[in-house]
Scaffold this motif. Structure first.
Motif: not given
Length: 513
Positions: A264-267, A282-284, A322-323, A484-491
Protein backbone atom coordinates in the motif's frame (compact mmCIF):
# COMPACT_ATOMS: atom_id res chain seq x y z
CA UNK A 1 -28.22 -18.30 54.61
CA UNK A 2 -25.35 -16.28 56.04
CA UNK A 3 -26.55 -12.71 56.63
CA UNK A 4 -23.33 -11.43 55.09
CA UNK A 5 -24.39 -12.98 51.78
CA UNK A 6 -26.79 -11.16 49.48
CA UNK A 7 -26.94 -14.07 47.02
CA UNK A 8 -26.53 -17.84 46.95
CA UNK A 9 -27.05 -19.88 43.79
CA UNK A 10 -27.21 -23.52 44.77
CA UNK A 11 -26.68 -26.47 42.39
CA UNK A 12 -27.87 -24.59 39.31
CA UNK A 13 -28.23 -26.86 36.27
CA UNK A 14 -29.43 -25.56 32.91
CA UNK A 15 -29.70 -27.59 29.71
CA UNK A 16 -30.45 -26.72 26.11
CA UNK A 17 -31.13 -29.30 23.37
CA UNK A 18 -27.92 -31.29 23.09
CA UNK A 19 -25.96 -29.07 25.50
CA UNK A 20 -25.52 -28.94 29.29
CA UNK A 21 -24.80 -25.24 29.77
CA UNK A 22 -24.64 -25.29 33.58
CA UNK A 23 -23.88 -28.37 35.67
CA UNK A 24 -24.43 -28.07 39.43
CA UNK A 25 -23.03 -24.54 39.62
CA UNK A 26 -22.74 -22.88 43.03
CA UNK A 27 -22.10 -19.17 43.54
CA UNK A 28 -22.02 -17.17 46.78
CA UNK A 29 -21.85 -13.36 46.70
CA UNK A 30 -21.25 -11.28 49.83
CA UNK A 31 -23.22 -8.13 50.44
CA UNK A 32 -21.42 -5.01 49.20
CA UNK A 33 -18.58 -6.79 47.41
CA UNK A 34 -17.37 -6.72 43.81
CA UNK A 35 -17.51 -10.35 42.73
CA UNK A 36 -15.83 -11.28 39.45
CA UNK A 37 -16.70 -14.29 37.29
CA UNK A 38 -14.30 -15.51 34.64
CA UNK A 39 -14.04 -18.50 32.33
CA UNK A 40 -13.64 -19.45 28.70
CA UNK A 41 -16.25 -18.50 26.11
CA UNK A 42 -19.05 -21.02 26.38
CA UNK A 43 -18.19 -21.83 30.01
CA UNK A 44 -21.67 -20.75 31.14
CA UNK A 45 -21.02 -17.34 32.73
CA UNK A 46 -23.68 -15.40 30.82
CA UNK A 47 -26.15 -18.28 31.09
CA UNK A 48 -25.75 -18.25 34.87
CA UNK A 49 -26.49 -14.53 34.99
CA UNK A 50 -29.52 -15.00 32.73
CA UNK A 51 -30.82 -17.59 35.18
CA UNK A 52 -30.28 -15.17 38.05
CA UNK A 53 -32.01 -12.25 36.30
CA UNK A 54 -35.03 -14.22 35.07
CA UNK A 55 -34.12 -14.18 31.36
CA UNK A 56 -34.18 -17.97 31.81
CA UNK A 57 -37.25 -18.11 34.09
CA UNK A 58 -37.89 -20.25 37.13
CA UNK A 59 -38.86 -23.75 36.06
CA UNK A 60 -36.44 -23.88 33.11
CA UNK A 61 -33.49 -24.81 35.35
CA UNK A 62 -32.77 -26.93 38.39
CA UNK A 63 -31.44 -25.62 41.69
CA UNK A 64 -32.18 -22.75 44.04
CA UNK A 65 -31.58 -19.00 44.09
CA UNK A 66 -31.48 -17.50 47.57
CA UNK A 67 -31.56 -13.70 47.43
CA UNK A 68 -31.59 -11.56 50.58
CA UNK A 69 -32.43 -14.60 52.69
CA UNK A 70 -35.42 -15.80 50.65
CA UNK A 71 -35.80 -18.21 47.75
CA UNK A 72 -36.25 -16.24 44.52
CA UNK A 73 -38.42 -17.53 41.69
CA UNK A 74 -38.04 -14.99 38.93
CA UNK A 75 -40.30 -15.56 35.92
CA UNK A 76 -39.03 -12.55 33.97
CA UNK A 77 -36.44 -9.82 34.05
CA UNK A 78 -39.11 -7.50 35.46
CA UNK A 79 -39.37 -9.75 38.52
CA UNK A 80 -35.63 -9.54 39.24
CA UNK A 81 -35.49 -5.78 38.62
CA UNK A 82 -38.40 -5.32 41.05
CA UNK A 83 -36.13 -6.90 43.69
CA UNK A 84 -33.19 -4.65 42.80
CA UNK A 85 -31.22 -6.99 40.49
CA UNK A 86 -30.21 -5.26 37.24
CA UNK A 87 -28.12 -6.81 34.48
CA UNK A 88 -26.20 -4.85 31.84
CA UNK A 89 -25.48 -7.12 28.89
CA UNK A 90 -22.35 -6.97 26.75
CA UNK A 91 -24.53 -5.82 23.84
CA UNK A 92 -25.92 -2.57 25.22
CA UNK A 93 -29.70 -2.30 25.12
CA UNK A 94 -30.04 1.38 24.23
CA UNK A 95 -32.20 3.10 21.62
CA UNK A 96 -29.78 5.06 19.39
CA UNK A 97 -32.34 7.61 18.20
CA UNK A 98 -33.61 8.60 21.61
CA UNK A 99 -31.95 10.94 24.08
CA UNK A 100 -29.88 9.96 27.10
CA UNK A 101 -32.75 10.90 29.41
CA UNK A 102 -35.29 8.91 27.38
CA UNK A 103 -33.05 5.85 27.51
CA UNK A 104 -32.49 6.12 31.26
CA UNK A 105 -36.23 6.10 31.95
CA UNK A 106 -37.37 3.88 29.08
CA UNK A 107 -40.14 1.71 30.56
CA UNK A 108 -39.95 3.76 33.75
CA UNK A 109 -41.16 7.12 32.43
CA UNK A 110 -41.87 10.21 34.52
CA UNK A 111 -45.50 11.26 33.98
CA UNK A 112 -47.55 14.31 34.86
CA UNK A 113 -50.93 14.04 36.58
CA UNK A 114 -52.45 14.17 33.09
CA UNK A 115 -50.49 11.01 32.18
CA UNK A 116 -48.22 12.88 29.79
CA UNK A 117 -44.46 12.58 29.96
CA UNK A 118 -43.03 15.23 32.25
CA UNK A 119 -39.98 16.26 30.22
CA UNK A 120 -38.70 18.79 32.75
CA UNK A 121 -38.69 16.17 35.50
CA UNK A 122 -37.31 13.50 33.13
CA UNK A 123 -34.33 15.64 32.15
CA UNK A 124 -33.72 16.90 35.69
CA UNK A 125 -33.81 13.39 37.18
CA UNK A 126 -31.59 12.12 34.36
CA UNK A 127 -29.06 14.89 35.04
CA UNK A 128 -28.93 13.89 38.70
CA UNK A 129 -28.24 10.27 37.79
CA UNK A 130 -25.68 11.31 35.15
CA UNK A 131 -23.83 13.32 37.80
CA UNK A 132 -23.67 10.20 39.99
CA UNK A 133 -21.93 8.21 37.24
CA UNK A 134 -19.74 11.09 36.03
CA UNK A 135 -21.38 11.52 32.63
CA UNK A 136 -20.90 15.09 31.43
CA UNK A 137 -23.47 15.52 28.66
CA UNK A 138 -26.78 17.25 28.05
CA UNK A 139 -29.63 14.84 28.95
CA UNK A 140 -31.24 15.59 25.58
CA UNK A 141 -28.19 14.34 23.63
CA UNK A 142 -29.06 11.42 21.28
CA UNK A 143 -27.40 8.14 22.24
CA UNK A 144 -26.06 7.68 18.69
CA UNK A 145 -23.79 10.71 19.09
CA UNK A 146 -21.86 9.51 22.17
CA UNK A 147 -19.16 6.85 22.38
CA UNK A 148 -19.38 3.34 23.81
CA UNK A 149 -17.76 4.38 27.09
CA UNK A 150 -20.43 7.00 27.73
CA UNK A 151 -23.14 4.56 26.65
CA UNK A 152 -21.96 2.21 29.39
CA UNK A 153 -22.44 5.05 31.88
CA UNK A 154 -25.98 5.59 30.57
CA UNK A 155 -26.72 1.91 31.23
CA UNK A 156 -25.42 2.24 34.79
CA UNK A 157 -27.43 5.44 35.34
CA UNK A 158 -30.47 3.51 34.07
CA UNK A 159 -29.73 0.78 36.64
CA UNK A 160 -29.48 3.37 39.42
CA UNK A 161 -32.90 4.72 38.44
CA UNK A 162 -34.30 1.29 39.32
CA UNK A 163 -32.92 1.38 42.88
CA UNK A 164 -30.39 -1.32 42.11
CA UNK A 165 -29.01 -3.46 44.94
CA UNK A 166 -27.16 -6.07 42.87
CA UNK A 167 -25.65 -4.83 39.59
CA UNK A 168 -24.47 -7.41 37.04
CA UNK A 169 -22.12 -6.29 34.28
CA UNK A 170 -21.30 -8.66 31.41
CA UNK A 171 -17.95 -7.72 29.78
CA UNK A 172 -18.36 -4.01 30.61
CA UNK A 173 -14.91 -2.97 29.35
CA UNK A 174 -14.60 -5.24 26.29
CA UNK A 175 -15.12 -2.39 23.82
CA UNK A 176 -13.60 0.41 25.91
CA UNK A 177 -10.20 2.07 25.66
CA UNK A 178 -7.90 2.19 28.69
CA UNK A 179 -9.12 5.61 29.86
CA UNK A 180 -12.81 4.68 29.71
CA UNK A 181 -12.07 1.33 31.36
CA UNK A 182 -10.30 3.00 34.28
CA UNK A 183 -13.20 5.44 34.68
CA UNK A 184 -15.69 2.57 34.74
CA UNK A 185 -13.69 0.61 37.33
CA UNK A 186 -13.49 3.73 39.47
CA UNK A 187 -17.25 4.13 39.18
CA UNK A 188 -17.78 0.54 40.36
CA UNK A 189 -15.68 1.27 43.43
CA UNK A 190 -17.84 4.33 44.05
CA UNK A 191 -21.02 2.27 43.77
CA UNK A 192 -19.53 -0.27 46.17
CA UNK A 193 -18.93 2.53 48.67
CA UNK A 194 -22.66 3.33 48.39
CA UNK A 195 -23.51 -0.26 49.39
CA UNK A 196 -24.28 -1.62 45.92
CA UNK A 197 -23.10 -5.18 45.25
CA UNK A 198 -21.57 -5.85 41.82
CA UNK A 199 -21.05 -9.01 39.80
CA UNK A 200 -18.65 -8.46 36.92
CA UNK A 201 -17.94 -10.88 34.07
CA UNK A 202 -14.73 -10.16 32.18
CA UNK A 203 -11.92 -11.75 30.18
CA UNK A 204 -9.49 -9.01 31.22
CA UNK A 205 -7.81 -10.83 34.07
CA UNK A 206 -5.63 -7.90 35.12
CA UNK A 207 -8.78 -5.79 35.65
CA UNK A 208 -10.43 -8.51 37.70
CA UNK A 209 -7.41 -8.89 39.95
CA UNK A 210 -7.29 -5.11 40.37
CA UNK A 211 -10.90 -4.58 41.40
CA UNK A 212 -12.49 -7.83 42.61
CA UNK A 213 -12.94 -8.81 46.25
CA UNK A 214 -13.71 -12.37 45.16
CA UNK A 215 -13.14 -14.18 41.85
CA UNK A 216 -15.07 -17.29 40.79
CA UNK A 217 -13.90 -19.41 37.85
CA UNK A 218 -16.37 -21.42 35.77
CA UNK A 219 -15.23 -24.07 33.28
CA UNK A 220 -17.45 -26.23 31.05
CA UNK A 221 -20.55 -25.23 33.01
CA UNK A 222 -19.07 -26.09 36.41
CA UNK A 223 -17.74 -24.06 39.32
CA UNK A 224 -13.99 -24.67 39.56
CA UNK A 225 -13.15 -22.44 42.55
CA UNK A 226 -13.73 -19.12 44.24
CA UNK A 227 -10.79 -17.19 45.64
CA UNK A 228 -10.14 -13.83 47.29
CA UNK A 229 -9.15 -11.31 44.63
CA UNK A 230 -5.82 -10.39 46.30
CA UNK A 231 -4.77 -14.08 46.19
CA UNK A 232 -5.41 -14.49 42.46
CA UNK A 233 -2.64 -14.67 39.89
CA UNK A 234 -2.95 -14.78 36.12
CA UNK A 235 -1.30 -18.20 36.06
CA UNK A 236 -3.76 -19.60 38.59
CA UNK A 237 -6.79 -18.13 36.84
CA UNK A 238 -5.68 -19.33 33.41
CA UNK A 239 -5.02 -22.85 34.69
CA UNK A 240 -8.51 -22.92 36.25
CA UNK A 241 -10.13 -21.53 33.10
CA UNK A 242 -8.54 -23.84 30.53
CA UNK A 243 -7.79 -26.85 32.73
CA UNK A 244 -4.08 -26.82 31.98
CA UNK A 245 -0.95 -24.76 32.42
CA UNK A 246 -0.28 -22.26 29.65
CA UNK A 247 3.48 -21.76 29.66
CA UNK A 248 3.18 -19.44 26.68
CA UNK A 249 0.26 -17.30 25.56
CA UNK A 250 1.50 -17.38 21.96
CA UNK A 251 2.25 -20.64 20.10
CA UNK A 252 5.68 -20.81 18.50
CA UNK A 253 6.07 -21.08 14.74
CA UNK A 254 8.78 -21.43 12.14
CA UNK A 255 9.44 -18.26 10.17
CA UNK A 256 9.54 -18.85 6.43
CA UNK A 257 8.94 -15.42 4.90
CA UNK A 258 8.76 -15.18 1.12
CA UNK A 259 8.25 -12.51 -1.53
CA UNK A 260 6.15 -9.38 -1.13
CA UNK A 261 2.44 -10.04 -1.66
CA UNK A 262 0.64 -6.82 -0.79
CA UNK A 263 1.85 -3.22 -0.84
CA UNK A 264 0.00 0.00 0.00
CA UNK A 265 1.44 3.39 -0.98
CA UNK A 266 0.32 6.92 -0.08
CA UNK A 267 -3.08 5.75 1.13
CA UNK A 268 -5.27 8.72 2.05
CA UNK A 269 -8.84 8.55 3.35
CA UNK A 270 -11.34 11.22 4.41
CA UNK A 271 -14.21 10.86 6.86
CA UNK A 272 -17.41 9.61 5.16
CA UNK A 273 -19.71 12.30 6.62
CA UNK A 274 -17.40 15.13 7.74
CA UNK A 275 -15.88 16.77 4.64
CA UNK A 276 -12.27 17.76 5.06
CA UNK A 277 -11.61 15.53 8.07
CA UNK A 278 -8.52 13.44 7.24
CA UNK A 279 -8.62 9.93 8.69
CA UNK A 280 -5.66 8.23 6.96
CA UNK A 281 -2.76 10.40 5.82
CA UNK A 282 -0.43 9.00 3.13
CA UNK A 283 -0.01 5.62 4.82
CA UNK A 284 2.39 3.13 3.22
CA UNK A 285 3.28 -0.43 4.22
CA UNK A 286 3.79 -3.92 2.79
CA UNK A 287 3.39 -7.56 3.83
CA UNK A 288 5.10 -10.66 2.46
CA UNK A 289 4.07 -14.29 2.00
CA UNK A 290 4.31 -16.25 5.25
CA UNK A 291 4.54 -13.06 7.30
CA UNK A 292 2.42 -11.56 10.07
CA UNK A 293 2.53 -7.77 10.07
CA UNK A 294 1.10 -6.05 13.12
CA UNK A 295 -0.50 -2.61 13.16
CA UNK A 296 -0.45 -0.92 16.56
CA UNK A 297 -2.06 2.37 17.49
CA UNK A 298 -4.04 4.06 20.19
CA UNK A 299 -7.81 4.42 20.06
CA UNK A 300 -8.68 6.85 17.25
CA UNK A 301 -5.38 6.33 15.42
CA UNK A 302 -7.23 5.10 12.32
CA UNK A 303 -6.47 1.37 12.44
CA UNK A 304 -9.97 0.16 11.56
CA UNK A 305 -10.49 3.01 9.08
CA UNK A 306 -7.31 1.92 7.27
CA UNK A 307 -8.39 -1.72 7.11
CA UNK A 308 -11.96 -1.05 5.98
CA UNK A 309 -10.94 1.49 3.36
CA UNK A 310 -8.54 -1.06 1.86
CA UNK A 311 -11.21 -3.74 1.89
CA UNK A 312 -13.32 -2.51 -1.00
CA UNK A 313 -13.57 1.10 0.18
CA UNK A 314 -16.06 -0.05 2.84
CA UNK A 315 -15.11 3.04 4.85
CA UNK A 316 -14.36 6.63 3.89
CA UNK A 317 -14.61 9.04 0.97
CA UNK A 318 -12.15 10.71 -1.40
CA UNK A 319 -9.86 7.69 -1.09
CA UNK A 320 -6.55 7.95 -2.97
CA UNK A 321 -3.30 6.02 -3.13
CA UNK A 322 -2.13 2.78 -4.68
CA UNK A 323 -2.45 -0.91 -3.82
CA UNK A 324 -0.28 -3.63 -5.36
CA UNK A 325 -0.59 -7.42 -5.28
CA UNK A 326 2.53 -9.27 -6.41
CA UNK A 327 3.88 -6.03 -7.83
CA UNK A 328 0.88 -5.27 -10.04
CA UNK A 329 -1.40 -2.36 -9.21
CA UNK A 330 -4.96 -3.42 -8.42
CA UNK A 331 -8.10 -1.40 -7.78
CA UNK A 332 -10.23 -2.61 -4.87
CA UNK A 333 -13.19 -0.25 -5.19
CA UNK A 334 -15.78 -2.74 -3.90
CA UNK A 335 -15.87 -5.60 -1.44
CA UNK A 336 -16.47 -8.04 -4.31
CA UNK A 337 -13.37 -6.74 -6.08
CA UNK A 338 -11.34 -7.16 -2.89
CA UNK A 339 -12.54 -10.74 -2.45
CA UNK A 340 -11.89 -11.50 -6.13
CA UNK A 341 -8.28 -10.37 -5.65
CA UNK A 342 -7.85 -12.64 -2.63
CA UNK A 343 -8.25 -10.03 0.13
CA UNK A 344 -10.28 -10.86 3.25
CA UNK A 345 -11.17 -8.74 6.28
CA UNK A 346 -12.23 -10.00 9.71
CA UNK A 347 -13.92 -7.02 11.37
CA UNK A 348 -13.46 -5.98 15.00
CA UNK A 349 -17.28 -5.81 15.19
CA UNK A 350 -18.26 -9.37 14.31
CA UNK A 351 -21.95 -8.89 15.03
CA UNK A 352 -22.31 -5.83 12.83
CA UNK A 353 -19.95 -6.62 9.95
CA UNK A 354 -18.90 -10.25 10.30
CA UNK A 355 -22.04 -12.29 10.86
CA UNK A 356 -25.62 -12.64 9.68
CA UNK A 357 -27.35 -12.96 13.05
CA UNK A 358 -30.62 -14.12 11.49
CA UNK A 359 -29.19 -17.34 10.07
CA UNK A 360 -27.31 -20.47 11.09
CA UNK A 361 -23.68 -21.55 11.20
CA UNK A 362 -23.77 -23.06 7.69
CA UNK A 363 -24.96 -19.85 6.03
CA UNK A 364 -22.36 -17.76 7.85
CA UNK A 365 -19.49 -20.15 7.15
CA UNK A 366 -20.14 -20.30 3.42
CA UNK A 367 -21.19 -16.68 2.84
CA UNK A 368 -17.91 -15.35 1.38
CA UNK A 369 -17.40 -18.44 -0.81
CA UNK A 370 -21.00 -19.03 -1.80
CA UNK A 371 -20.05 -19.21 -5.50
CA UNK A 372 -18.34 -22.53 -4.79
CA UNK A 373 -21.71 -23.98 -3.81
CA UNK A 374 -23.72 -22.46 -6.65
CA UNK A 375 -24.53 -24.36 -9.83
CA UNK A 376 -24.64 -22.83 -13.31
CA UNK A 377 -28.42 -22.55 -12.94
CA UNK A 378 -28.01 -20.56 -9.72
CA UNK A 379 -29.00 -23.27 -7.25
CA UNK A 380 -27.08 -23.60 -3.97
CA UNK A 381 -26.00 -27.07 -2.87
CA UNK A 382 -27.20 -27.04 0.75
CA UNK A 383 -25.82 -30.50 1.52
CA UNK A 384 -22.34 -29.50 0.40
CA UNK A 385 -22.66 -26.29 2.43
CA UNK A 386 -23.45 -28.29 5.58
CA UNK A 387 -20.49 -30.55 4.85
CA UNK A 388 -18.17 -27.55 4.45
CA UNK A 389 -19.41 -25.99 7.70
CA UNK A 390 -18.91 -29.29 9.53
CA UNK A 391 -15.35 -29.57 8.24
CA UNK A 392 -14.52 -26.10 9.56
CA UNK A 393 -16.31 -26.87 12.83
CA UNK A 394 -13.86 -29.74 13.38
CA UNK A 395 -10.84 -27.83 12.03
CA UNK A 396 -11.34 -24.76 14.25
CA UNK A 397 -12.90 -26.51 17.25
CA UNK A 398 -16.21 -24.63 17.04
CA UNK A 399 -18.31 -25.83 19.97
CA UNK A 400 -21.81 -26.56 18.75
CA UNK A 401 -24.00 -29.67 18.65
CA UNK A 402 -24.97 -28.90 15.05
CA UNK A 403 -23.89 -26.61 12.22
CA UNK A 404 -27.58 -25.96 11.65
CA UNK A 405 -27.76 -24.13 14.99
CA UNK A 406 -28.47 -20.39 14.99
CA UNK A 407 -25.30 -18.30 15.08
CA UNK A 408 -26.70 -16.38 18.09
CA UNK A 409 -26.58 -19.58 20.16
CA UNK A 410 -22.78 -19.60 20.07
CA UNK A 411 -20.48 -17.93 22.57
CA UNK A 412 -18.39 -14.94 21.47
CA UNK A 413 -15.27 -17.03 20.92
CA UNK A 414 -17.10 -19.57 18.80
CA UNK A 415 -18.78 -16.81 16.79
CA UNK A 416 -15.32 -15.38 16.10
CA UNK A 417 -14.18 -18.77 14.83
CA UNK A 418 -17.15 -18.86 12.44
CA UNK A 419 -16.10 -15.46 11.05
CA UNK A 420 -12.58 -16.80 10.51
CA UNK A 421 -14.01 -19.98 8.94
CA UNK A 422 -16.02 -17.85 6.51
CA UNK A 423 -12.87 -16.21 5.16
CA UNK A 424 -10.79 -19.38 5.21
CA UNK A 425 -13.39 -20.99 2.95
CA UNK A 426 -13.02 -18.05 0.55
CA UNK A 427 -9.30 -19.02 0.40
CA UNK A 428 -7.79 -15.51 0.55
CA UNK A 429 -4.14 -14.74 -0.09
CA UNK A 430 -4.17 -11.63 2.11
CA UNK A 431 -6.04 -11.72 5.42
CA UNK A 432 -6.61 -8.59 7.52
CA UNK A 433 -7.56 -9.41 11.12
CA UNK A 434 -8.95 -6.43 13.04
CA UNK A 435 -8.94 -7.11 16.80
CA UNK A 436 -9.29 -10.87 16.16
CA UNK A 437 -9.42 -11.79 19.87
CA UNK A 438 -11.54 -8.95 21.27
CA UNK A 439 -14.00 -10.20 23.87
CA UNK A 440 -12.82 -13.82 23.87
CA UNK A 441 -11.06 -15.82 26.57
CA UNK A 442 -7.43 -16.90 26.79
CA UNK A 443 -8.11 -20.42 25.56
CA UNK A 444 -9.95 -19.22 22.46
CA UNK A 445 -7.25 -16.59 21.90
CA UNK A 446 -4.60 -19.31 21.79
CA UNK A 447 -6.66 -21.18 19.20
CA UNK A 448 -6.94 -18.03 17.04
CA UNK A 449 -3.17 -17.53 17.28
CA UNK A 450 -2.69 -21.14 16.16
CA UNK A 451 -4.92 -20.48 13.15
CA UNK A 452 -2.78 -17.45 12.27
CA UNK A 453 0.33 -19.65 12.42
CA UNK A 454 -1.31 -22.22 10.14
CA UNK A 455 -2.20 -19.49 7.62
CA UNK A 456 1.34 -18.12 7.35
CA UNK A 457 2.69 -21.68 7.16
CA UNK A 458 0.57 -21.97 3.98
CA UNK A 459 2.25 -18.84 2.61
CA UNK A 460 -0.61 -16.44 3.34
CA UNK A 461 0.09 -12.77 4.10
CA UNK A 462 -1.55 -11.78 7.39
CA UNK A 463 -2.11 -8.32 8.87
CA UNK A 464 -3.11 -8.19 12.55
CA UNK A 465 -4.55 -5.02 14.08
CA UNK A 466 -4.66 -5.05 17.87
CA UNK A 467 -5.01 -2.56 20.70
CA UNK A 468 -3.14 -4.95 23.03
CA UNK A 469 0.62 -4.43 22.73
CA UNK A 470 1.51 -7.88 24.19
CA UNK A 471 -0.70 -9.48 21.53
CA UNK A 472 0.66 -7.53 18.57
CA UNK A 473 4.20 -8.27 19.79
CA UNK A 474 3.37 -11.92 20.41
CA UNK A 475 2.11 -12.73 16.91
CA UNK A 476 3.96 -10.36 14.54
CA UNK A 477 7.14 -10.50 12.48
CA UNK A 478 7.12 -6.74 11.93
CA UNK A 479 5.02 -3.98 13.45
CA UNK A 480 3.86 -0.69 11.92
CA UNK A 481 2.76 2.02 14.33
CA UNK A 482 -0.11 4.34 13.49
CA UNK A 483 -0.85 7.72 15.04
CA UNK A 484 -3.52 10.17 13.91
CA UNK A 485 -3.85 8.33 10.61
CA UNK A 486 -0.11 8.39 9.81
CA UNK A 487 2.37 5.53 9.81
CA UNK A 488 4.98 6.69 12.30
CA UNK A 489 7.30 3.70 12.39
CA UNK A 490 8.22 0.21 11.20
CA UNK A 491 9.76 -2.04 13.87
CA UNK A 492 11.17 -5.58 13.40
CA UNK A 493 9.91 -7.83 16.17
CA UNK A 494 13.44 -8.33 17.50
CA UNK A 495 13.63 -4.60 18.24
CA UNK A 496 10.08 -4.14 19.52
CA UNK A 497 9.47 -3.12 23.12
CA UNK A 498 6.29 -1.68 24.64
CA UNK A 499 8.14 1.56 25.35
CA UNK A 500 9.42 1.95 21.80
CA UNK A 501 6.02 1.17 20.28
CA UNK A 502 4.23 3.58 22.62
CA UNK A 503 6.69 6.32 21.74
CA UNK A 504 5.91 5.84 18.04
CA UNK A 505 2.16 5.50 18.68
CA UNK A 506 2.14 8.94 20.32
CA UNK A 507 4.68 10.59 18.02
CA UNK A 508 2.21 12.61 15.98
CA UNK A 509 0.41 13.73 19.12
CA UNK A 510 3.67 15.15 20.47
CA UNK A 511 4.28 16.98 17.19
CA UNK A 512 0.79 18.50 17.29
CA UNK A 513 1.49 19.89 20.75
Amino acid sequence: MDQDNILEMRSITKTFPGVVALDDVTLTVKRGEIHAICGENGAGKSTLMKVLSGVHPYGTYEGQIIYEGEEARFHSINDSEHKGIVIIHQELALSPYQSIAENIFLGNERFTKAHLIDWNRTNADAKELMDRVGLVENPTTPISTIGVGKQQLVEIAKALSKSVKLLILDEPTAALNDTDSEHLLGLLRGLQAQGITCIMISHKLSELMEIADTITVIRDGKTIESMPGPEATQERLIKDMVGREMSSRYPTREHNIGEEVFRVEDWTVYHPTQPGRLMIDNASFYVRAGEVVGIAGLMGAGRTELAMSLFGHSYGKNISGHTYIHGEEVHLHTVNEAIAHGVAYVSEDRKRYGLNLLTNIVTNTTAAGISKLTSRLGFINDNKGAQVADEYRELLGIRTPSVMAAITKLSGGNQQKVVVAKWLYADPEILILDEPTRGIDVGAKYEIYTIINDLVAQGKAVIVISSELPEVMGVSDRIYTLSFGSVTGEVPIAEATPEKLMELMTKEKEIVK
